[in-house]
Design a protein around this motif. Sequence first.
Motif, PDB file in Angstrom:
ATOM      1  N   VAL A   5      45.281  37.360  42.546  1.00 34.82           N
ATOM      2  CA  VAL A   5      46.105  38.406  41.938  1.00 34.82           C
ATOM      3  C   VAL A   5      47.577  38.115  42.259  1.00 34.82           C
ATOM      4  CG1 VAL A   5      46.535  40.891  41.760  1.00 34.82           C
ATOM      5  CG2 VAL A   5      44.230  40.070  42.254  1.00 34.82           C
ATOM      6  N   PRO A   6      48.219  37.263  41.450  1.00 33.42           N
ATOM      7  CA  PRO A   6      49.639  36.996  41.694  1.00 33.42           C
ATOM      8  C   PRO A   6      50.476  38.269  41.577  1.00 33.42           C
ATOM      9  CG  PRO A   6      48.712  35.391  40.193  1.00 33.42           C
ATOM     10  CD  PRO A   6      47.691  36.475  40.352  1.00 33.42           C
ATOM     11  N   THR A  23      51.818  33.797  44.626  1.00 30.33           N
ATOM     12  CA  THR A  23      50.362  33.791  44.664  1.00 30.33           C
ATOM     13  C   THR A  23      49.850  34.734  45.745  1.00 30.33           C
ATOM     14  OG1 THR A  23      50.371  31.502  43.941  1.00 30.33           O
ATOM     15  CG2 THR A  23      48.338  32.323  44.892  1.00 30.33           C
ATOM     16  N   ALA A  24      48.789  35.451  45.434  1.00 33.21           N
ATOM     17  CA  ALA A  24      48.128  36.331  46.403  1.00 33.21           C
ATOM     18  C   ALA A  24      46.664  36.453  45.991  1.00 33.21           C
ATOM     19  CB  ALA A  24      48.791  37.710  46.415  1.00 33.21           C
ATOM     20  N   PHE A  25      45.878  36.953  46.910  1.00 36.45           N
ATOM     21  CA  PHE A  25      44.496  37.290  46.575  1.00 36.45           C
ATOM     22  C   PHE A  25      44.149  38.591  47.263  1.00 36.45           C
ATOM     23  CE2 PHE A  25      44.067  34.653  50.367  1.00 36.45           C
ATOM     24  CZ  PHE A  25      43.133  35.317  51.146  1.00 36.45           C
ATOM     25  N   VAL A  26      43.104  39.250  46.782  1.00 29.85           N
ATOM     26  CA  VAL A  26      42.710  40.542  47.341  1.00 29.85           C
ATOM     27  C   VAL A  26      41.621  40.354  48.389  1.00 29.85           C
ATOM     28  CG1 VAL A  26      43.363  41.942  45.366  1.00 29.85           C
ATOM     29  CG2 VAL A  26      41.084  40.963  45.463  1.00 29.85           C
ATOM     30  N   LEU A  60      51.182  43.456  39.420  1.00 27.13           N
ATOM     31  CA  LEU A  60      50.063  42.606  39.815  1.00 27.13           C
ATOM     32  C   LEU A  60      49.477  41.992  38.551  1.00 27.13           C
ATOM     33  CD1 LEU A  60      48.303  44.980  42.368  1.00 27.13           C
ATOM     34  CD2 LEU A  60      49.973  43.174  42.827  1.00 27.13           C
ATOM     35  N   ILE A  61      49.282  40.695  38.578  1.00 29.06           N
ATOM     36  CA  ILE A  61      48.715  39.989  37.426  1.00 29.06           C
ATOM     37  C   ILE A  61      47.219  39.837  37.688  1.00 29.06           C
ATOM     38  CG2 ILE A  61      48.818  37.921  36.002  1.00 29.06           C
ATOM     39  CD1 ILE A  61      51.723  37.577  37.010  1.00 29.06           C
ATOM     40  N   ASP A  62      46.481  40.867  37.314  1.00 33.09           N
ATOM     41  CA  ASP A  62      45.041  40.921  37.592  1.00 33.09           C
ATOM     42  C   ASP A  62      44.244  40.704  36.309  1.00 33.09           C
ATOM     43  OD1 ASP A  62      42.674  41.228  38.959  1.00 33.09           O
ATOM     44  OD2 ASP A  62      42.706  43.409  38.862  1.00 33.09           O
ATOM     45  N   GLY A  96      50.640  36.611  55.234  1.00 37.88           N
ATOM     46  CA  GLY A  96      51.208  37.919  54.976  1.00 37.88           C
ATOM     47  C   GLY A  96      50.151  38.861  54.433  1.00 37.88           C
ATOM     48  N   PHE A  97      50.132  40.076  54.926  1.00 36.68           N
ATOM     49  CA  PHE A  97      49.210  41.124  54.482  1.00 36.68           C
ATOM     50  C   PHE A  97      50.022  42.239  53.848  1.00 36.68           C
ATOM     51  CE2 PHE A  97      47.247  39.118  58.121  1.00 36.68           C
ATOM     52  CZ  PHE A  97      45.912  39.023  57.777  1.00 36.68           C
ATOM     53  N   ILE A  98      49.599  42.678  52.680  1.00 35.39           N
ATOM     54  CA  ILE A  98      50.222  43.834  52.046  1.00 35.39           C
ATOM     55  C   ILE A  98      49.123  44.872  51.849  1.00 35.39           C
ATOM     56  CG2 ILE A  98      51.492  44.692  50.057  1.00 35.39           C
ATOM     57  CD1 ILE A  98      52.362  41.768  49.533  1.00 35.39           C
ATOM     58  N   PRO A  99      49.091  45.908  52.706  1.00 35.00           N
ATOM     59  CA  PRO A  99      48.082  46.959  52.544  1.00 35.00           C
ATOM     60  C   PRO A  99      48.288  47.691  51.220  1.00 35.00           C
ATOM     61  CG  PRO A  99      49.182  47.133  54.676  1.00 35.00           C
ATOM     62  CD  PRO A  99      49.948  46.151  53.857  1.00 35.00           C
TER      63      PRO A  99
END
Length: 101
Positions: A5-6, A23-26, A60-62, A96-99
């Motif tokens: 999920v960018p 870039t990120a992931f859940v 969020l690009i989901d 990095g964590f984004i709650p």
Amino acid sequence: MKHIVPIAFTFSKENQIVEKIFTAFVLSVKNQWFLITAGHILKEINNSKQDGFRIVKSVLIDCLGQNSPHKVPIPFVYENTVPISLNQFQDELDIGFIPLS
């Protein structure tokens, strides 16, 4: 790709518009959801803000997974989060964590 999920940002400063995608992931742990990214990305976002840029849009690009129910980016208010960067504690880690609420 369903967990990738960018995060797309639009930054603004005076007449400058800068768009960035990170870039990120859940990840879910005990019913708490997080976006996981690199710690240096959180630092780059903070540095942009310290340099006078403001976030005018973040989404969020989901929609990357096969049969994704989302066809357009999802609004995401980054300023309402409290990101945690593990590279603050040890230079060897770059997480990095984004709650998420």
